[in-house]
Design a protein around this motif. Structure first.
Motif, PDB file in Angstrom:
ATOM      1  N   THR A  52       0.841  -1.197   0.000  1.00  0.00           N
ATOM      2  CA  THR A  52       0.000   0.000   0.000  1.00  0.00           C
ATOM      3  C   THR A  52       0.878   1.249   0.000  1.00  0.00           C
ATOM      4  N   LYS A  53       0.300   2.370  -0.365  1.00  0.00           N
ATOM      5  CA  LYS A  53       1.033   3.640  -0.465  1.00  0.00           C
ATOM      6  C   LYS A  53       2.373   3.425  -1.165  1.00  0.00           C
ATOM      7  N   PRO A  54       2.342   3.155  -2.466  1.00  0.00           N
ATOM      8  CA  PRO A  54       3.564   2.761  -3.175  1.00  0.00           C
ATOM      9  C   PRO A  54       4.630   3.847  -3.201  1.00  0.00           C
ATOM     10  N   GLY A  55       5.877   3.385  -3.290  1.00  0.00           N
ATOM     11  CA  GLY A  55       7.000   4.280  -3.510  1.00  0.00           C
ATOM     12  C   GLY A  55       7.110   4.605  -4.991  1.00  0.00           C
ATOM     13  N   THR A  56       8.315   4.982  -5.430  1.00  0.00           N
ATOM     14  CA  THR A  56       8.539   5.304  -6.833  1.00  0.00           C
ATOM     15  C   THR A  56       9.623   4.392  -7.397  1.00  0.00           C
ATOM     16  N   ALA A  57       9.502   4.082  -8.668  1.00  0.00           N
ATOM     17  CA  ALA A  57      10.472   3.228  -9.353  1.00  0.00           C
ATOM     18  C   ALA A  57      10.834   3.875 -10.678  1.00  0.00           C
ATOM     19  N   ILE A  58      12.120   4.002 -10.933  1.00  0.00           N
ATOM     20  CA  ILE A  58      12.620   4.586 -12.173  1.00  0.00           C
ATOM     21  C   ILE A  58      13.281   3.490 -12.993  1.00  0.00           C
ATOM     22  N   ARG A  59      12.876   3.371 -14.237  1.00  0.00           N
ATOM     23  CA  ARG A  59      13.367   2.299 -15.096  1.00  0.00           C
ATOM     24  C   ARG A  59      14.829   2.487 -15.460  1.00  0.00           C
ATOM     25  N   VAL A  60      15.626   1.419 -15.308  1.00  0.00           N
ATOM     26  CA  VAL A  60      16.992   1.370 -15.818  1.00  0.00           C
ATOM     27  C   VAL A  60      17.128   0.047 -16.567  1.00  0.00           C
ATOM     28  N   ASP A  61      18.267  -0.206 -17.150  1.00  0.00           N
ATOM     29  CA  ASP A  61      18.449  -1.391 -17.972  1.00  0.00           C
ATOM     30  C   ASP A  61      18.267  -2.668 -17.154  1.00  0.00           C
ATOM     31  N   GLY A  62      17.196  -3.421 -17.443  1.00  0.00           N
ATOM     32  CA  GLY A  62      16.951  -4.696 -16.792  1.00  0.00           C
ATOM     33  C   GLY A  62      16.509  -4.608 -15.348  1.00  0.00           C
ATOM     34  N   ALA A  63      16.123  -3.424 -14.909  1.00  0.00           N
ATOM     35  CA  ALA A  63      15.794  -3.266 -13.489  1.00  0.00           C
ATOM     36  C   ALA A  63      15.074  -1.943 -13.278  1.00  0.00           C
ATOM     37  N   HIS A  64      14.817  -1.623 -11.992  1.00  0.00           N
ATOM     38  CA  HIS A  64      14.312  -0.322 -11.568  1.00  0.00           C
ATOM     39  C   HIS A  64      15.156   0.170 -10.391  1.00  0.00           C
ATOM     40  N   ARG A  65      15.157   1.469 -10.207  1.00  0.00           N
ATOM     41  CA  ARG A  65      15.713   2.080  -9.007  1.00  0.00           C
ATOM     42  C   ARG A  65      14.536   2.502  -8.142  1.00  0.00           C
ATOM     43  N   ILE A  66      14.495   1.980  -6.917  1.00  0.00           N
ATOM     44  CA  ILE A  66      13.311   2.095  -6.069  1.00  0.00           C
ATOM     45  C   ILE A  66      13.600   3.004  -4.880  1.00  0.00           C
ATOM     46  N   SER A  67      12.673   3.913  -4.602  1.00  0.00           N
ATOM     47  CA  SER A  67      12.750   4.784  -3.431  1.00  0.00           C
ATOM     48  C   SER A  67      11.351   4.909  -2.839  1.00  0.00           C
ATOM     49  N   GLY A  68      11.289   5.148  -1.532  1.00  0.00           N
ATOM     50  CA  GLY A  68       9.979   5.334  -0.928  1.00  0.00           C
ATOM     51  C   GLY A  68       9.974   5.212   0.575  1.00  0.00           C
ATOM     52  N   HIS A  69       8.796   5.444   1.138  1.00  0.00           N
ATOM     53  CA  HIS A  69       8.551   5.343   2.582  1.00  0.00           C
ATOM     54  C   HIS A  69       7.284   4.524   2.758  1.00  0.00           C
ATOM     55  N   TRP A  70       7.433   3.372   3.406  1.00  0.00           N
ATOM     56  CA  TRP A  70       6.301   2.469   3.601  1.00  0.00           C
ATOM     57  C   TRP A  70       5.999   2.354   5.090  1.00  0.00           C
ATOM     58  N   GLN A  71       4.738   2.133   5.415  1.00  0.00           N
ATOM     59  CA  GLN A  71       4.298   2.099   6.803  1.00  0.00           C
ATOM     60  C   GLN A  71       3.754   0.724   7.185  1.00  0.00           C
ATOM     61  N   PHE A  72       3.741   0.475   8.493  1.00  0.00           N
ATOM     62  CA  PHE A  72       3.032  -0.669   9.072  1.00  0.00           C
ATOM     63  C   PHE A  72       3.557  -2.000   8.531  1.00  0.00           C
ATOM     64  N   ALA A  73       4.859  -2.186   8.623  1.00  0.00           N
ATOM     65  CA  ALA A  73       5.490  -3.423   8.138  1.00  0.00           C
ATOM     66  C   ALA A  73       5.560  -4.435   9.274  1.00  0.00           C
ATOM     67  N   SER A  74       4.446  -5.055   9.587  1.00  0.00           N
ATOM     68  CA  SER A  74       4.364  -5.966  10.725  1.00  0.00           C
ATOM     69  C   SER A  74       5.375  -7.102  10.605  1.00  0.00           C
ATOM     70  N   GLY A  75       6.066  -7.392  11.719  1.00  0.00           N
ATOM     71  CA  GLY A  75       7.020  -8.485  11.765  1.00  0.00           C
ATOM     72  C   GLY A  75       8.339  -8.216  11.092  1.00  0.00           C
ATOM     73  N   ILE A  76       8.620  -6.962  10.746  1.00  0.00           N
ATOM     74  CA  ILE A  76       9.818  -6.656   9.962  1.00  0.00           C
ATOM     75  C   ILE A  76      11.109  -7.011  10.703  1.00  0.00           C
ATOM     76  N   ALA A  77      11.078  -7.009  12.033  1.00  0.00           N
ATOM     77  CA  ALA A  77      12.279  -7.351  12.792  1.00  0.00           C
ATOM     78  C   ALA A  77      12.727  -8.781  12.528  1.00  0.00           C
ATOM     79  N   LEU A  78      11.796  -9.658  12.189  1.00  0.00           N
ATOM     80  CA  LEU A  78      12.113 -11.060  11.953  1.00  0.00           C
ATOM     81  C   LEU A  78      12.470 -11.335  10.495  1.00  0.00           C
ATOM     82  N   ALA A  79      12.229 -10.386   9.612  1.00  0.00           N
ATOM     83  CA  ALA A  79      12.359 -10.625   8.174  1.00  0.00           C
ATOM     84  C   ALA A  79      13.797 -10.483   7.698  1.00  0.00           C
ATOM     85  N   ASP A  80      14.081 -11.154   6.584  1.00  0.00           N
ATOM     86  CA  ASP A  80      15.364 -11.015   5.885  1.00  0.00           C
ATOM     87  C   ASP A  80      15.215 -10.143   4.644  1.00  0.00           C
TER      88      ASP A  80
END
Length: 227
Positions: free
Chosen positions: A127-155
């Motif tokens: 939800t509330k997406p960040g921004t992605a700029i197209r580059v060769d074979g990929a994107h460059r991603i930036s943003g601020h996301w909220q409410f990432a439950s369980g993030i301390a346990l994630a890899d």
């Protein structure tokens, strides 16, 4: 007419293992609330039970519970501790959907041997997406996301970002170490879900590690004949 919905034989054994852990969850509830996240003992117990595998497709080594089985599992955990249940719900959902929708090349890295417990945990937000700029074979991603439950346990994190060139909103998967975590979880309850914000700036997201937020096509798992 027979149902195409898959169910898992691991359902009853897992529920018996979780029932044995109920006293641990209840004994640690106050300390988890104080910390704002689950204790190491609770985390180890959850990993050992296999509950984080319930959404991972069978062909990758997961249990691939049906939706009803998943709901029943989270409901069982809720009876003993709401924060344990919510954290597990969020992590197994993101971990499972990412495993289903990433292509075979991308899935090999975070899910090397699920049957032996060797797999990443995914957290993040679509939800509330960040921004992605197209580059060769990929994107460059930036943003601020909220409410990432369980993030301390994630890899790893999965994060939606709107492509500046196309307006599409794909979901990108990248290691958590590439993000900045914001310790801003201050609520009345459930306190122990560690549902904090995170940001990233110009993170490289290869095309192999992305799927459309609205996709219904799974590369792994799903009802027989659905792919």
């Amino acid at each position: 007419m027979t149902s195409r919905l898959r169910t898992s034989d691991e359902f009853d054994p897992l529920h018996r293992r979780l029932a044995e852990l109920a006293p641990l969850f209840q004994d640690h509830a106050d300390e988890c609330d104080r910390r704002g996240g689950l204790t190491d003992e609770v985390v180890r117990a959850l990993h050992g039970s296999g509950v984080f595998r319930i959404g991972i497709p069978r062909e990758l080594g997961g249990y691939e519970f049906s939706p009803r089985q998943q709901l029943a599992t989270i409901a069982q955990l809720s009876y003993w501790d709401a924060s344990v249940a919510w954290t597990t719900m969020a992590l197994q959902m993101v971990t499972g959907t990412t495993a289903a929708y990433l292509g075979p090349e991308a899935a090999r890295e975070p899910y090397p041997d699920v049957a032996r417990g060797e797999h990443a945990l995914m957290a993040g937000q679509s939800t509330k997406p960040g921004t992605a700029i197209r580059v060769d074979g990929a994107h460059r991603i930036s943003g601020h996301w909220q409410f990432a439950s369980g993030i301390a346990l994630a890899d790893h994190l999965h994060s939606a970002a709107r492509c500046a060139e196309t307006g599409r909103v794909p979901v990108f998967t990248f290691p958590k170490k590439q993000a900045t975590l914001i310790d801003n979880w201050d609520v009345l309850g459930p306190r122990a879900t560690d549902s904090i914000d995170y940001t990233c700036e110009d993170v490289f997201g290869p095309d192999t590690h992305v799927f459309e937020a609205t996709t219904t096509r799974a590369h792994h798992g799903g009802a027989p004949g659905a792919r």
